[in-house]
Design an enzyme around this catalytic site. Structure first.
Site, short mmCIF file in Angstrom:
data_model
loop_
_atom_site.label_atom_id
_atom_site.label_comp_id
_atom_site.label_asym_id
_atom_site.label_seq_id
_atom_site.Cartn_x
_atom_site.Cartn_y
_atom_site.Cartn_z
N HIS A 251 0.87 -1.18 0.00
CA HIS A 251 0.00 0.00 0.00
C HIS A 251 0.91 1.24 0.00
O HIS A 251 2.02 1.18 0.53
CB HIS A 251 -0.83 -0.07 1.28
CG HIS A 251 -1.92 0.96 1.40
ND1 HIS A 251 -1.67 2.26 1.79
CD2 HIS A 251 -3.25 0.87 1.21
CE1 HIS A 251 -2.83 2.91 1.84
NE2 HIS A 251 -3.80 2.11 1.48
N ASP B 276 2.90 -4.42 8.15
CA ASP B 276 1.68 -3.66 7.90
C ASP B 276 0.52 -4.64 8.08
O ASP B 276 0.25 -5.46 7.20
CB ASP B 276 1.71 -3.09 6.48
CG ASP B 276 0.39 -2.44 6.09
OD1 ASP B 276 -0.60 -2.57 6.84
OD2 ASP B 276 0.34 -1.82 5.00
N GLN C 184 -4.71 -5.07 7.16
CA GLN C 184 -5.72 -6.01 6.67
C GLN C 184 -5.72 -7.33 7.42
O GLN C 184 -6.66 -8.11 7.27
CB GLN C 184 -5.52 -6.28 5.17
CG GLN C 184 -5.74 -5.07 4.28
CD GLN C 184 -7.14 -4.46 4.40
OE1 GLN C 184 -8.08 -5.10 4.88
NE2 GLN C 184 -7.28 -3.22 4.00
N LYS D 11 -10.70 -0.34 10.27
CA LYS D 11 -10.86 -1.52 9.43
C LYS D 11 -11.28 -2.73 10.24
O LYS D 11 -11.48 -3.82 9.71
CB LYS D 11 -9.56 -1.82 8.69
CG LYS D 11 -9.20 -0.74 7.67
CD LYS D 11 -7.98 -1.13 6.88
CE LYS D 11 -7.36 0.02 6.13
NZ LYS D 11 -8.11 0.40 4.92
N CYS E 75 -4.74 2.56 -3.66
CA CYS E 75 -3.48 2.97 -3.03
C CYS E 75 -2.37 1.95 -3.23
O CYS E 75 -1.52 1.76 -2.36
CB CYS E 75 -3.65 3.26 -1.54
SG CYS E 75 -4.66 4.68 -1.22
C1 LIG Z 1 -2.59 -3.01 3.49
C2 LIG Z 1 -2.91 -1.63 3.95
N1 LIG Z 1 -1.96 -0.89 4.51
C3 LIG Z 1 -2.18 0.35 4.95
C4 LIG Z 1 -3.40 0.94 4.84
C5 LIG Z 1 -3.58 2.34 5.31
O1 LIG Z 1 -4.48 2.39 6.35
P1 LIG Z 1 -4.95 3.80 6.91
O2 LIG Z 1 -5.52 4.54 5.76
O3 LIG Z 1 -5.95 3.45 7.95
O4 LIG Z 1 -3.73 4.46 7.47
C6 LIG Z 1 -4.44 0.22 4.25
C7 LIG Z 1 -5.77 0.84 4.08
O5 LIG Z 1 -6.32 0.98 3.03
C8 LIG Z 1 -4.19 -1.09 3.80
O6 LIG Z 1 -5.15 -1.80 3.22
#
Ligand SMILES: Cc1ncc(COP(=O)(O)O)c(C=O)c1O
Lengths: 130, 408
Positions: free
Chosen positions: B124, B201, B204, B227, B366
């Protein structure tokens, strides 16, 4: 809402009349919509301060591509001064639909590209289509 | 134990929402953000109605109560990921801020020009851009574990990258596009053998799987409340104590200090050292309530339900001529189905589905480099959670046939 995919939009999307590039051209500008990857390039030939030929190229959703085809069609014969005056309402009138904030960006990409080119800017900005 | 979806759905008021007269929402966008159960909404509401005050320092009843609620939530979150201590759970705004915290503090204190950081091609943007920024500032080097055509990490290449003695390996536990669940424990063990620190990270994975930081032996882990049935505006960073203690603080201000002089300060102890200013207190309370809710169902039960729905969805989607789903088979992925359809732009797919109340996401989610890798600008993405049903999958499939009709 159903009207968003009015036949005219699907028709301009699938069978655009003004898709292509102009070589030579007097003005060429391209930009994309970072949210969805829509990409539009517009080429113009200018004669005596008026658009004599115009084409668009690119890829993206039906709204972005149909609006580019309709816009390019509408500017041929227009003076650059009149093109500078065009705004979001002109695009909505061409499309004949209402759009929410997300899809509006798709619809306005071609006008943003066109005006950035006509103004000779280095970078397109949303302020051009307010 | 199987999950009683119709009972669960009653806990989520928004799932009854009509988005147009007579059209109920079919929410297939939980990967972007989950819906919230009544217990979370009410916990935050009650907090504001009964207990609201700024935390720490205050000695009145409301301040005591707010502080206790804020810290109890931290305890719940710590326990949920099996952190040895709640002091190792730092509240942030979201996953993005958690990763940035590591990039700004640990990485700026420990990485220098030429040091190697390993990421993957399926990250991401939140696990790419902080490292791009650091590369521009510090001249660190970035390398990427490639993604195979079927959406898995190429671990053979990872092995050869490790031979170049990276300082850091930062990667996603579960891809928000492909759904791929990466073999995190194995990746982390090999990184440690090569002397690297690891960042996971878990945006998910924590919402959908049982994640145990001690079992994974991970050094840092980032996730977001929104999430996992909690509110927006709050997330967490887990870290190993020794690393967190050795790191410089992040933002400066109130709460993160032990003592301030006119020209100097001493940072507070963990976890407050990294929590400057008035935090998202009601959101922390909501985060705790979300963890309670997930625990009341059980993560194994949730994962099993999602697996069943995902398997069904993949099967039905793959029946549709012209539709291509990206990522591995159901046994290697979570509840995500990203697809392209017959040359119709994902925005158009999503818009037509929306006419029937079906909420999916369209775009690059993203993860632009990942889409580039597959040679496509965007995908349509349907995603599932504990409240998703096969009936909703059926509606999605019907909707896609409608798309075909419109675009003829
Ligand atoms: C794999 C992953 N990493 C990071 C993020 C970023 O999360 P946040 O927007 O809550 O910071 C997301 C969210 O879309 C994600 O799916």
């Amino acid at each position: 809402m159903d009207d968003l995919y009015r036949e005219v939009i699907i028709e301009h999307y699938k069978n655009p009349s003004y898709r292509g590039k102009l070589d030579p051209h007097d003005i060429s500008f391209a930009d994309n919509n970072p949210l969805c990857g829509d990409h539009i390039q517009i080429d113009l030939r200018v004669d005596d301060g008026k658009v004599s030929e115009a084409r668009f190229d690119g890829h993206g959703c039906a709204i972005s591509q149909a609006s580019a085809d309709l816009l390019v069609e509408s500017v041929i014969g227009k003076s650059l001064e009149d093109v500078k005056k065009m705004n979001r309402q002109d695009i909505l009138d061409l499309l004949g639909i209402e759009l929410g904030p997300v899809r509006l960006k798709c619809a306005l990409l071609s006008l943003k590209v066109l005006k950035a080119g006509v103004y000779g800017l280095g970078e397109a900005s949303d302020a051009l289509v307010e | 134990m199987s999950l009683d979806v119709s009972r669960i759905r009653q806990d989520f008021p928004i799932l009854n929402r009509e988005v147009r007269p007579g059209v109920k929402v079919v929410y297939l966008d939980s990967t972007a953000t989950s819906q919230k159960p009544l217990s979370v909404i009410e916990a935050m509401n009650d907090f504001y109605r009964r207990s609201n005050a700024n935390i720490h320092r205050g000695v009145h009843v409301l301040a005591e109560e707010s502080t206790a609620m804020y810290e109890q939530a931290r305890e719940k979150i710590a326990k949920f990921i099996n952190a040895p201590s709640a002091r190792q759970v730092i509240y942030t705004r979201n996953t993005t801020e958690s990763i940035n915290l590591v990039a700004y503090t640990w990485a700026r204190a420990n990485l220098k020009r030429g040091d190697l950081v390993i990421l993957t091609e399926m990250e991401h943007h939140s696990n790419l851009v902080p490292w791009h920024m650091l590369a521009a500032e510090r001249g660190i080097q970035l390398e990427f574990i490639p993604v195979t055509d079927d959406g898995l990490l190429d671990l053979g290449t990872y092995k050869s990258l490790l031979a170049r003695t990276p300082k850091l390996v930062s990667f996603t536990h579960m891809s928000n596009v492909l759904g791929t669940i990466n073999p995190a424990a194995d990746i982390i063990r090999r990184a440690h053998d090569a002397g690297a620190v690891t960042v996971l990270d878990a945006a998910q994975s924590v919402p959908h799987l049982k994640v145990d930081v001690q079992q994974l032996d991970v050094d840092f882990m980032a996730f977001s409340a929104h999430k996992m049935l909690g509110p927006t505006g709050i997330g967490a960073l887990y870290g190993k104590t020794a690393l967190l203690e050795a790191m410089p603080p992040f933002l400066g201000g109130g709460d993160m200090i032990k003592e301030v002089k006119l020209r100097s300060f001493r940072p507070n102890e963990l976890p407050y050292k990294f929590e400057a200013g008035t935090p998202a207190i009601a959101e922390a309370v909501g985060f705790g309530a979300a963890v309670d809710y997930l625990n009341s169902i059980g993560m194994e039960t949730i994962a099993a339900h999602e697996h069943e729905i995902t398997e069904y969805a993949l099967e039905r989607l793959e029946e549709i001529p012209g539709l291509k789903v990206f990522g591995p088979t159901a046994d290697k992925k979570g509840g995500v189905a990203s697809f392209t359809f017959d040359g119709v732009h994902p925005h158009d797919v999503a818009q037509i589905l929306d006419q029937d109340g079906i909420a999916i996401r369209a775009g690059h989610h993203c993860a632009q480099p990942l889409h580039e890798k597959f040679g496509i600008p965007a995908t349509s993405r349907a995603s599932f959670y504990l409240y998703s049903t096969k009936d909703e999958v059926d509606k999605l499939i019907e909707g896609i046939y409608k798309v075909k009709k419109v675009f003829g």
